[in-house]
Write a protein that holds these residues in place. Sequence first.
Motif, PDB file in Angstrom:
ATOM      1  N   ASN A  46       0.734  -1.212   0.147  1.00 33.07           N
ATOM      2  CA  ASN A  46       0.079   0.182  -0.015  1.00 33.07           C
ATOM      3  C   ASN A  46       0.969   1.347   0.318  1.00 33.07           C
ATOM      4  N   GLY A  49       2.252   1.931  -3.113  1.00 31.40           N
ATOM      5  CA  GLY A  49       1.535   2.466  -4.582  1.00 31.40           C
ATOM      6  C   GLY A  49       1.792   0.981  -5.474  1.00 31.40           C
ATOM      7  N   LEU A  51      -0.063  -2.158  -7.351  1.00 28.47           N
ATOM      8  CA  LEU A  51      -1.788  -2.139  -7.603  1.00 28.47           C
ATOM      9  C   LEU A  51      -2.248  -3.509  -7.470  1.00 28.47           C
ATOM     10  N   THR A  52      -3.104  -3.591  -7.292  1.00 26.99           N
ATOM     11  CA  THR A  52      -3.672  -4.986  -7.414  1.00 26.99           C
ATOM     12  C   THR A  52      -4.248  -5.622  -8.089  1.00 26.99           C
ATOM     13  N   LYS A  56      -6.382  -1.133  -7.990  1.00 26.19           N
ATOM     14  CA  LYS A  56      -6.633  -0.434  -7.380  1.00 26.19           C
ATOM     15  C   LYS A  56      -5.235  -0.024  -6.266  1.00 26.19           C
ATOM     16  N   THR A  57      -5.029   1.070  -5.798  1.00 26.14           N
ATOM     17  CA  THR A  57      -3.804   1.049  -4.511  1.00 26.14           C
ATOM     18  C   THR A  57      -4.503   1.856  -3.181  1.00 26.14           C
ATOM     19  N   GLU A  58      -3.362   1.564  -2.333  1.00 28.64           N
ATOM     20  CA  GLU A  58      -3.871   0.939  -0.904  1.00 28.64           C
ATOM     21  C   GLU A  58      -5.199   0.312  -0.919  1.00 28.64           C
TER      22      GLU A  58
END
Length: 77
Positions: A46, A49, A51-52, A56-58
């Motif tokens: 997270n 930064g 990405l999933t 998404k971030t975080e």
Amino acid sequence: DADKGRKLGDVARITKANQFANDLYPLIQSHQEQGASLRQIARLFNEQGILTARGKTESWTPTAIRNIVIRQCSLAS
């Protein structure tokens, strides 16, 4: 045929998830070798930064990290 399309979609989704796990696993493994917990790795991802799989971030959680480890281990066997 709807069934054929659904099956192809499933294969594509699984292939993408496997590739994502394959790409991130070495980083996770490195953190684990240094003694980091799943929670710590999620926090690091997270903060960095990363990405999933859904872009998404975080949004990393210990469960998401664990799922990548499990997926990668199942691919290796």
